[in-house]
Every structure is written in structure tokens, then in C-alpha cells.
Design an enzyme around this catalytic site. Sequence first.
Site, PDB file in Angstrom:
ATOM      1  N   LEU A  56       3.584  18.976 -10.654  1.00  0.00           N
ATOM      2  CA  LEU A  56       3.819  20.306 -11.239  1.00  0.00           C
ATOM      3  C   LEU A  56       2.930  20.454 -12.464  1.00  0.00           C
ATOM      4  CD1 LEU A  56       7.748  20.261 -11.179  1.00  0.00           C
ATOM      5  CD2 LEU A  56       6.168  20.829  -9.317  1.00  0.00           C
ATOM      6  N   CYS A  93      -1.422  21.467 -13.397  1.00  0.00           N
ATOM      7  CA  CYS A  93      -2.706  20.799 -13.135  1.00  0.00           C
ATOM      8  C   CYS A  93      -3.666  21.063 -14.288  1.00  0.00           C
ATOM      9  CB  CYS A  93      -3.277  21.284 -11.792  1.00  0.00           C
ATOM     10  SG  CYS A  93      -4.560  20.202 -11.154  1.00  0.00           S
ATOM     11  N   GLY A  94      -3.185  20.808 -15.506  1.00  0.00           N
ATOM     12  CA  GLY A  94      -4.002  20.959 -16.704  1.00  0.00           C
ATOM     13  C   GLY A  94      -4.660  19.628 -17.053  1.00  0.00           C
ATOM     14  N   GLU A 115       7.168   7.324 -19.596  1.00  0.00           N
ATOM     15  CA  GLU A 115       6.342   6.504 -20.497  1.00  0.00           C
ATOM     16  C   GLU A 115       5.249   7.322 -21.190  1.00  0.00           C
ATOM     17  OE1 GLU A 115       6.354   2.904 -21.431  1.00  0.00           O
ATOM     18  OE2 GLU A 115       5.257   4.156 -22.849  1.00  0.00           O
ATOM     19  N   LYS A 132       8.572  12.659 -30.555  1.00  0.00           N
ATOM     20  CA  LYS A 132       8.338  11.269 -30.139  1.00  0.00           C
ATOM     21  C   LYS A 132       9.260  10.313 -30.905  1.00  0.00           C
ATOM     22  CE  LYS A 132       3.580  12.290 -28.850  1.00  0.00           C
ATOM     23  NZ  LYS A 132       2.218  12.475 -29.361  1.00  0.00           N
TER      24      LYS A 132
HETATM   25  N1  LIG Z   1      -2.744  16.182 -23.247  1.00  0.00           N
HETATM   26  C1  LIG Z   1      -2.277  15.069 -23.805  1.00  0.00           C
HETATM   27  O1  LIG Z   1      -3.007  14.323 -24.454  1.00  0.00           O
HETATM   28  C2  LIG Z   1      -0.854  14.679 -23.630  1.00  0.00           C
HETATM   29  C3  LIG Z   1       0.053  15.514 -23.022  1.00  0.00           C
HETATM   30  N2  LIG Z   1       1.351  15.118 -22.864  1.00  0.00           N
HETATM   31  C4  LIG Z   1       2.311  16.008 -22.220  1.00  0.00           C
HETATM   32  O2  LIG Z   1       1.891  16.240 -20.888  1.00  0.00           O
HETATM   33  C5  LIG Z   1       2.299  17.539 -20.491  1.00  0.00           C
HETATM   34  C6  LIG Z   1       1.103  18.300 -19.998  1.00  0.00           C
HETATM   35  O3  LIG Z   1       0.162  18.419 -21.043  1.00  0.00           O
HETATM   36  P1  LIG Z   1      -1.329  18.944 -20.795  1.00  0.00           P
HETATM   37  O4  LIG Z   1      -1.794  18.557 -19.447  1.00  0.00           O
HETATM   38  O5  LIG Z   1      -2.099  18.528 -21.988  1.00  0.00           O
HETATM   39  O6  LIG Z   1      -1.088  20.527 -20.860  1.00  0.00           O
HETATM   40  P2  LIG Z   1      -2.013  21.656 -20.228  1.00  0.00           P
HETATM   41  O7  LIG Z   1      -1.676  22.906 -20.946  1.00  0.00           O
HETATM   42  O8  LIG Z   1      -3.441  21.219 -20.187  1.00  0.00           O
HETATM   43  O9  LIG Z   1      -1.484  21.728 -18.732  1.00  0.00           O
HETATM   44  C7  LIG Z   1      -0.296  22.335 -18.336  1.00  0.00           C
HETATM   45  C8  LIG Z   1      -0.595  23.111 -17.064  1.00  0.00           C
HETATM   46  O10 LIG Z   1       0.615  23.601 -16.532  1.00  0.00           O
HETATM   47  C9  LIG Z   1       0.332  24.890 -15.988  1.00  0.00           C
HETATM   48  N3  LIG Z   1       1.561  25.651 -15.842  1.00  0.00           N
HETATM   49  C10 LIG Z   1       2.248  26.355 -16.763  1.00  0.00           C
HETATM   50  N4  LIG Z   1       3.331  26.928 -16.211  1.00  0.00           N
HETATM   51  C11 LIG Z   1       3.349  26.568 -14.927  1.00  0.00           C
HETATM   52  C12 LIG Z   1       4.224  26.833 -13.839  1.00  0.00           C
HETATM   53  N5  LIG Z   1       5.304  27.596 -14.004  1.00  0.00           N
HETATM   54  N6  LIG Z   1       3.940  26.292 -12.647  1.00  0.00           N
HETATM   55  C13 LIG Z   1       2.855  25.532 -12.479  1.00  0.00           C
HETATM   56  N7  LIG Z   1       1.977  25.228 -13.460  1.00  0.00           N
HETATM   57  C14 LIG Z   1       2.232  25.762 -14.666  1.00  0.00           C
HETATM   58  C15 LIG Z   1      -0.659  25.505 -16.960  1.00  0.00           C
HETATM   59  O11 LIG Z   1      -1.383  26.549 -16.333  1.00  0.00           O
HETATM   60  C16 LIG Z   1      -1.527  24.296 -17.304  1.00  0.00           C
HETATM   61  O12 LIG Z   1      -2.643  24.194 -16.442  1.00  0.00           O
HETATM   62  C17 LIG Z   1       2.996  18.151 -21.709  1.00  0.00           C
HETATM   63  O13 LIG Z   1       4.377  17.927 -21.631  1.00  0.00           O
HETATM   64  C18 LIG Z   1       2.397  17.365 -22.864  1.00  0.00           C
HETATM   65  O14 LIG Z   1       3.244  17.338 -23.991  1.00  0.00           O
HETATM   66  C19 LIG Z   1       1.799  13.878 -23.252  1.00  0.00           C
HETATM   67  C20 LIG Z   1       0.937  12.991 -23.850  1.00  0.00           C
HETATM   68  C21 LIG Z   1      -0.441  13.345 -24.142  1.00  0.00           C
HETATM   69  N1  LIG Z   2      -1.216  16.440 -29.402  1.00  0.00           N
HETATM   70  C1  LIG Z   2      -0.905  15.069 -29.223  1.00  0.00           C
HETATM   71  C2  LIG Z   2      -1.272  14.600 -27.849  1.00  0.00           C
HETATM   72  C3  LIG Z   2      -0.156  14.250 -27.034  1.00  0.00           C
HETATM   73  O1  LIG Z   2       0.841  13.632 -27.300  1.00  0.00           O
HETATM   74  C4  LIG Z   2      -1.679  14.222 -30.219  1.00  0.00           C
HETATM   75  O2  LIG Z   2      -2.543  14.741 -30.940  1.00  0.00           O
HETATM   76  O3  LIG Z   2      -1.389  13.032 -30.288  1.00  0.00           O
HETATM   77 NA    NA Z   3       3.383   5.619 -23.682  1.00  0.00          NA
END
Ligand SMILES: NC(=O)C1=CN([C@@H]2O[C@H](COP(=O)(O)OP(=O)(O)OC[C@H]3O[C@@H](n4cnc5c(N)ncnc54)[C@H](O)[C@@H]3O)[C@@H](O)[C@H]2O)C=CC1
Ligand SMILES: N[C@@H](CC=O)C(=O)O
Ligand code: NA
Length: 437
Positions: A13, A15-16, A133, A209
Site C-alpha cells: 500500500l 508506492c512513494g 522495524e 519514535k
Molecule cells: N522516507 C523515509 O526515509 C522513511 C519513511 N518512513 C515511513 O514510511 C512511510 C512511507 O514514507 P515515504 O515512502 O517516505 O512517503 P511518500 O510520501 O514518499 O510515499 C507515500 C505514498 O503513498 C501514496 N498514497 C497516499 N494515499 C494513498 C492511498 N490512499 N492509497 C494508496 N497510496 C496512497 C502517496 O501517493 C505516496 O506515493 C511513512 O509512514 C513514513 O513515516 C519510515 C522511515 C524512513
Molecule cells: N524524516 C525522517 C525520515 C524518516 O524517519 C528523518 O529525517 O529522519
Molecule cells: Na529500524
Amino acid sequence: MTESGKPLKVAVLGCGSVGSQVVRLLEEQAADLTARVGAPVELVGVAVRRLDAAREVEVPEGLLTTDAEGLVARDDVDLVVEVIGGIEPARSLILSALENGASVVTANKALLAEDGPTLFEAAAKAGRDLYYEAAVAGAIPILRPLRESLAGDKVTRVLGIVNGTTNFILDKMDSSGAGFGDALEEAQELGYAEADPTADVEGFDAAAKAAILASLAFHTRVTASDVHREGITEVSAADVASATEMGCVVKLLAICELREQPGGEEAVSVRVHPAMIPRTHPLASVREAYNAVFVESEAAGQLMFYGPGAGGSPTASAVLGDLVTVARNRREGVTGAGESAYADRAVLPMGEARTRYHVAIDVDDRAGVLATVATAFAEHGVSIRTVRQEGRDDDAQLVVVSHEATDAQLRATVEHLQQMDSVREVSSVMRVEGGAE
Ligand SMILES: NC(=O)C1=CN([C@@H]2O[C@H](COP(=O)(O)OP(=O)(O)OC[C@H]3O[C@@H](n4cnc5c(N)ncnc54)[C@H](O)[C@@H]3O)[C@@H](O)[C@H]2O)C=CC1
Ligand SMILES: N[C@@H](CC=O)C(=O)O
Ligand code: NA
């Protein structure tokens, strides 16, 4: 139990940044994942917001859908990976997935910190796994070490640099003398900080966190609202320079502590704020956007976990690690350890948190002022460790470093100082962590 060799079907769910890397690894590592799980792990659907959006990975068209609810309701889906983020619709989708019999892997720290217990109860009721994790410190294995490897020990303290964006900014301020604004701009140019960096720089991300870390470390439910939170927007170049003079560096820390109370019972203190730590402390060497978590436990002593805490590919590594474990559990017809909140300790208000303080006070440069300032500290029970004067006349400043005191004692002292005629301004108050008392 799933028959040996029968494929395990996965729905992703979102694909960001993270989701696209999960999809890539699922495809690139398919053969190894099959060998490690003992059955093929087959991607059967990817829920996205828009079918025509540009993506970092090519997803076979037949797998893309905008109907996330429909995807998690499919009765052939065994494993759901939630990487949409935020509270809704992520929460409803995870709950539906569990109710429909799927096991869930999520990276969603905001949701876990706000409403983890609802999700854990749903997982327990469904008899399914909920692993996360990736939610704390990205690729760094820290939650499963706390939940599994240290399950026989007593964790007393967790001290973490768990936000890469703010660590990058503070590191820049330390190494180049830059102010907060310039360092933030550079973090944005390099793609570390979001266009709206509020969650990072105001400490919300680190507080979520911290709640997750404290819950696991102390077997107690801790939510984001239990965490005292201060961000780094008020940290000045002068604070960073002052830290350097003391042989310290300023870091945004997530601090989770077990505190013995006067009656002998133990309570939990959880806070996120900038603090000075000695340059000799292992966390001081954590540079740029890296994360690290320092754990103290009774039997093991001190442990340090270090690595990339953010980014699509590192975060996807943690997601895939969970996915393999959850898939293996499913093949075996078992589940991993669920929520452990048996200790049910009280969470202390910030006023009862104890630490040391660095207080810079602009004062009139005349005889007796030092004595009156020292008296104000003494009146509130805050013992002074060192004091030095900087500047002269209109620029005179006293820099006091205290011994350990409660936050309430320190606040009362600062209010008292602000009322004094000889004090022009209390220009900076910063906590000092991670050194000998
Ligand atoms: N990016 C990072 O470095 C990290 C991210 N996370 C967590 O991972 C998760 C994802 O983060 P990212 O990939 O960075 O976010 P992102 O914003 O790049 O990706 C999220 C995706 O979900 C899509 N989306 C939104 N609503 C939707 C729906 N109803 N159905 C289907 N797709 C939908 C958006 O269009 C977007 O492509 C978050 O919970 C974030 O806190 C955790 C650790 C690090
Ligand atoms: N925005 C966060 C990334 C995910 O946890 C950070 O800067 O560490
Ligand atoms: Na971790």
C-alpha cells in the site's frame, strides 16, 4: 499451516520513496526471498493514489490499483505492507487487513505512536503478526533487538539520534558555524528535509519514535502525547559555539529512562529535545543524516546501534526483513511476540525529568552579581557544577553548568533569574546529557 512451496501473496500500500524500493527489492531478490522463506513471495497488488504518477520503479500495470481497501479485502492476500504513512486511511487499511486474516508490516511511526494499542489489539485478536522495524531509525535493527534479543534483560535507558534531517542540520551548524536557517536550506537542497520540514525540525518525528522505543524498552504503553517534545528551531550558532567550548556537541536526542520513585516503584520518563553531549560520547560521532541508538541495560551494559535512519532503500531493507520473518511465521502457522505492556509503568511529567543544565545569563558586570545568581540556583535546590564569566561591561555573560536537578527546579530558577535586576536576559538554557554527573 501454509503448504510448503505455496506462494505467499503480498500487497503493498503506497508506492512513494519507501514503497517503490520495497517493490524493487521484492522483484530483484525474489529467488533469495523464496529460499529464505521456503515459499515464493509473490507481489499481487500495489495500491497507489494515481495510476499515472511518475514512479521510481516500474510496476507491472496489472498490479497497480487505486482501490487500497479492495486490495486488502482480497481473501488471497497473506501479507500487507503499509507504506502510505499518516493516520488515515493507513489505520483503517491495517485494521481491515488484519480482520481479513493478513499479517502486516508497516513503517508508519506516526500511526504507531498515536494509536499503536488499537493496532496491537487487532493483531492479537486476529492471531496475526504486526511488525514495524522500519518505523524507528530506518534500516537500523533496533526494535527487534529490544523486543527479542533484550527480552531477558532489563533496559534502563535508551538515548537516540533518531531523526536524520535534524542531525544533518545540527552537524552542519557544528562543523561550519552556520545558523539554523542556512543549515536547513542546505538540508532542503540535498533532499534530506521536506519542503515542509515541521515534523522533523519541531521534533514530532523524533517524539513518535521515542514513544515506540519507550513502549518496547519498558513494557509500557507510551504514546506520542506522553512525550515531552522540543525541536531545534531555537538552537542558535551561539549555543553550538558554547557547546564546543565545553567539549560538547548539540544533538536532538530522544531520551527514554526508567526512574526509581521515592516509594521504590519504577516510572518512565520520555522526552525529545536538543541537548549538549560530550564529544567523547559515542553519539557525538554520529554525523550528517545518520541515526544511532544507545541502549543501557542491567546485564548487557551499553549497546550502540548505528546506521542510515532514513531513505527509500535503507527503510525498505527493514521492511523486507520484517516481511521475511512474518512470511516464515505464516508458513509455520505461528506468530511472533506481540505487544508487551505488562509492566504498565506510570509516565512521569516533564517537571520530574532529571538532568544537568547549561544556562547562559546576560548580567550587569558589577561586584556581587555572581553571588546573587548563585543564590537563585541554591534557593531552588539546583547545585552549580561550574560557572564562568564571558565578556565585560555591557557584554558580560555568566555561563552556569549545573549538577542534576529536575526540570521543575530548573524552570523555577530561570523564572527567578528573569526577575532579578542584575540579570538582563537568560539568553539560553540547554540540557546536558550523557556524561558523568
Ligand atoms: N522516507 C523515509 O526515509 C522513511 C519513511 N518512513 C515511513 O514510511 C512511510 C512511507 O514514507 P515515504 O515512502 O517516505 O512517503 P511518500 O510520501 O514518499 O510515499 C507515500 C505514498 O503513498 C501514496 N498514497 C497516499 N494515499 C494513498 C492511498 N490512499 N492509497 C494508496 N497510496 C496512497 C502517496 O501517493 C505516496 O506515493 C511513512 O509512514 C513514513 O513515516 C519510515 C522511515 C524512513
Ligand atoms: N524524516 C525522517 C525520515 C524518516 O524517519 C528523518 O529525517 O529522519
Ligand atoms: Na529500524
